[in-house]
Design a protein around this motif. Structure first.
Motif, short mmCIF file in Angstrom:
data_model
loop_
_atom_site.label_atom_id
_atom_site.label_comp_id
_atom_site.label_asym_id
_atom_site.label_seq_id
_atom_site.Cartn_x
_atom_site.Cartn_y
_atom_site.Cartn_z
N ASP A 69 1.01 -1.29 0.08
CA ASP A 69 -0.05 -0.03 -0.07
C ASP A 69 0.64 1.06 0.04
N HIS A 70 2.14 0.98 0.62
CA HIS A 70 2.94 2.26 0.63
C HIS A 70 3.50 2.67 -0.97
N PHE A 71 3.23 1.71 -1.97
CA PHE A 71 3.54 2.33 -3.49
C PHE A 71 2.19 2.13 -4.12
N LYS A 72 1.13 1.96 -3.47
CA LYS A 72 0.07 1.99 -4.42
C LYS A 72 -0.12 2.90 -5.43
N GLY A 73 -0.77 2.52 -6.64
CA GLY A 73 -0.87 3.37 -7.67
C GLY A 73 0.41 3.53 -8.60
N GLN A 74 1.55 3.23 -8.13
CA GLN A 74 2.64 3.45 -9.00
C GLN A 74 2.92 1.99 -9.90
N LEU A 75 3.85 2.25 -10.58
CA LEU A 75 4.29 1.24 -11.82
C LEU A 75 5.58 0.12 -11.39
N ILE A 76 5.33 -0.88 -11.50
CA ILE A 76 6.46 -1.88 -11.56
C ILE A 76 6.61 -2.08 -13.12
N VAL A 77 7.97 -2.16 -13.54
CA VAL A 77 8.17 -2.30 -14.95
C VAL A 77 9.43 -3.58 -14.84
N ASN A 112 17.83 -6.90 -18.87
CA ASN A 112 19.43 -7.07 -18.94
C ASN A 112 19.96 -7.38 -17.63
N THR A 113 18.94 -7.07 -16.38
CA THR A 113 19.56 -7.40 -15.20
C THR A 113 18.66 -7.98 -14.16
N GLU A 114 19.28 -8.48 -13.05
CA GLU A 114 18.24 -8.93 -12.17
C GLU A 114 17.41 -8.02 -11.17
N ARG A 115 16.77 -7.40 -11.94
CA ARG A 115 16.03 -6.16 -11.54
C ARG A 115 14.61 -5.80 -12.03
N LEU A 116 13.77 -5.45 -10.90
CA LEU A 116 12.56 -4.79 -11.61
C LEU A 116 12.47 -3.45 -11.05
N VAL A 117 11.91 -2.42 -11.84
CA VAL A 117 12.08 -1.04 -11.67
C VAL A 117 10.57 -0.55 -11.38
N ARG A 118 10.86 0.42 -10.27
CA ARG A 118 9.51 1.15 -9.94
C ARG A 118 9.42 2.48 -10.41
N VAL A 119 8.23 3.11 -11.05
CA VAL A 119 7.82 4.18 -11.66
C VAL A 119 7.01 5.09 -10.82
N MET A 120 7.37 6.41 -10.45
CA MET A 120 6.35 7.24 -9.69
C MET A 120 5.97 8.40 -10.91
N LEU A 121 4.82 8.43 -11.05
CA LEU A 121 4.43 9.63 -11.86
C LEU A 121 3.63 10.59 -11.26
N GLU A 122 3.62 11.91 -11.69
CA GLU A 122 2.91 12.91 -11.34
C GLU A 122 2.53 13.82 -12.38
N GLU A 123 1.69 14.73 -12.38
CA GLU A 123 1.17 15.79 -13.51
C GLU A 123 1.76 17.17 -12.99
N VAL A 147 1.26 18.04 -17.64
CA VAL A 147 2.13 17.29 -18.09
C VAL A 147 2.45 16.22 -17.34
N LEU A 148 2.44 14.93 -17.87
CA LEU A 148 2.86 13.58 -17.03
C LEU A 148 4.23 13.32 -17.20
N GLN A 149 4.79 13.34 -15.96
CA GLN A 149 6.07 13.12 -15.87
C GLN A 149 6.46 12.46 -14.49
N GLY A 150 7.80 12.07 -14.41
CA GLY A 150 8.27 11.32 -13.08
C GLY A 150 9.41 10.84 -12.97
N ALA A 151 9.65 9.69 -12.24
CA ALA A 151 10.84 9.18 -11.70
C ALA A 151 10.72 7.73 -11.50
N VAL A 152 12.04 7.35 -11.81
CA VAL A 152 12.34 5.72 -11.91
C VAL A 152 13.47 5.28 -10.69
N THR A 153 13.11 4.31 -10.10
CA THR A 153 14.18 3.67 -9.18
C THR A 153 14.05 2.23 -9.04
#
Length: 492
Positions: A299-307, A311-322, A326-332
């Motif tokens: 729930d602490h990440f609810k509504g965000q994306l996992i991608v 190429n690596t042993e990784r999943l990525v999280r995406v945090m979006l805002e308007e 304009v829709l933009q945001g960050a990855v970690t």
């Protein structure tokens, strides 16, 4: 004697506490699913049926159904060609996007095996090029379907016989991907009535489609020619997203070979990425996005994306805002290692909230098989979200933090900004990379929010924030992921 008992009690208590710390649960448990013997388990598509069984499609053409309760696999369909997308219609019906067509597959007699294969759409071109993958379908709230067609690779040729009209203006020189038959490099829309229309152009390898909770179409694209570093786009009808080849199939394009157009003109024409995945930092080959939903124990990440990331042993999280519309945001990073494998090509959420990841190495860097990820009740100490403010950024954390005592800010927080070239060359170095001075910071909301003040915010830049030596307040937990990269399309 009493003091000896107290000593042993103290030793036992310390040992127990140390053991408890060592055996504390991780935030995520990763299990590897046993695959059927003899199967080449290059996972191409992954979905769940309404009754909780998993449907998996494989690059060599099989569709199989896995019952997690019985730990049992059963064959559902065979003979498909690289089925890289799938949509569940019911427990007995699937829409499958395979290399030559979108196919409706049914089990009409209830014996658990498909016996009906119906062509839904095959009106796109094919040249026999090995790289002409197709993705989707995904469905919006109005019932429209969307599919994406990969551009063709300069590493493969064109057969003597092609499907569809041939237009060599869609081919450049050197390593350029190309689009000489319709509608390579496009996202296509199929209405509930069956009408098919070109929706948006300019894609290279759009190996990930999602309709999010706001009914927006999100698409990932992979680094290469005209894609300096991999992108996530919010795709809207009629827009051009950067790779020139597909423009020849735009009814409004009357300018000949788009590769001969000035780069500045193409750059002004294209829609810029919603988020950029910095290469060799966050993701080199992003795949399918999914939305973090209720029931996943996140729930602490609810509504965000996992991608997914190939190429690596990784999943990525995406945090979006308007910001200003304009829709933009960050990855970690979301999960790094911890038993996760490479080749994370397809993601699906089970009814119990677990996340299932299908892996493939079909001509790419990766592994094979399926892994199940379950969130525990241990909330990770991580960046919960990041928002742009007028002077810098507001970072919210999942737990309160302790700022290292006796150290200055530069010893535990660093920011740099840069961008990537838009050009025909394969990929791009970082351009105008420079360190960013943090003028000041404030901790807020019980040390769960960190506000950073910068000199200025530059539109078109990626801000890469590295946070080190930060601990959860009163705990030994260090920050799980230390890098956040924010793409500024529009400043406040």
């Amino acid at each position: 004697m009493k003091s000896l008992v107290l000593l042993f009690s103290l030793i036992f208590s310390l040992a127990f506490c140390q053991s408890a710390r060592q055996e504390a649960p991780e935030s995520y448990v990763i299990e590897t699913i046993t695959m059927p013997e003899g199967l080449t388990a290059e996972v191409a598509a992954l979905e769940f049926l309404p009754d909780g069984r998993l449907v998996a499609a494989f690059m060599r053409g099989e569709i199989m159904i896995f019952d997690p309760q019985k730990n049992e696999w059963k064959l559902f369909a065979t003979g498909l060609q690289e089925p890289l997308g799938m949509l569940v219609v019911s427990e007995s019906e699937l829409l499958v996007m395979q290399l030559p067509e979108l196919t409706r597959i049914k089990d009409t007699d209830g014996d658990g095996m498909a016996d009906s294969y119906e062509t839904v759409y095959d009106g796109f071109g094919m040249t026999g090029n090995y790289h002409e993958f197709v993705y989707g379908p995904v469905k919006d709230k109005e019932g429209n379907l969307y599919i994406a067609l990969n551009s063709s690779s300069s590493g493969g040729g064109i057969a003597e016989e092609v499907r569809g009209e041939l237009n060599m203006d869609g081919k450049g020189q050197g390593r350029a991907m190309f689009s000489v038959v319709p509608y390579r490099g496009w996202v296509m829309k199929i209405t509930p009535e069956g009408e098919v229309m070109p929706f948006a152009s300019g894609f290279r390898s759009p190996n990930g489609l999602l309709i999010d909770d706001h009914n927006r179409l999100l698409v990932t694209d992979n680094q290469g020619d005209w894609v300096g570093s991999s992108h996530l786009y919010c795709v809207r009808e009629g827009n051009f997203y950067g790779h020139p080849a597909s423009l020849v199939w735009d009814k409004n394009w009357h300018n000949g070979n788009p590769f001969e157009w000035p780069v500045d003109s193409l750059n002004n024409l294209r829609e810029k990425p919603t988020v950029i995945f910095p290469h060799n930092v966050i993701a080199n080959s992003p795949t399918q996005p999914i939305v973090i939903r209720d029931g996943m124990h996140m729930d602490h990440f609810k509504g965000q994306l996992i991608v997914g990331e190939m190429n690596t042993e990784r999943l990525v999280r995406v945090m979006l805002e308007e910001v200003g519309g304009v829709l933009q945001g960050a990855v970690t990073p979301f999960i790094d290692g911890q038993g996760l494998r490479k080749g994370n090509n397809r993601l699906a959420i089970a009814p119990d909230g677990s996340l299932w990841v299908g892996q493939s190495d079909h001509g790419w860097l990766g592994d094979r098989g399926i892994q199940k990820i379950t969130a525990t009740n241990k909330v990770p100490f991580d960046v919960k979200d990041i928002k742009l403010n007028k002077d810098g950024f507001d970072l919210t954390f999942t737990k309160g933090f302790s700022i290292p005592k006796g150290t200055d800010l530069s010893s535990w927080l660093k920011i740099k900004k840069y961008h990537y070239h838009y050009h025909a060359k394969y990929g791009s170095d970082r351009v105008d990379e420079q360190e960013v001075v943090v003028k000041g910071f404030k901790s807020r909301s019980g040390n769960t929010k960190l506000s950073l003040q910068l000199d200025e915010i530059s539109e078109g830049s990626i801000y890469e924030i590295t946070i080190d030596s930060l601990h959860a307040k009163g705990q030994q937990d260090t920050l799980m992921n230390k890098i956040v990269a924010y793409t500024v399309k529009k400043a406040k």
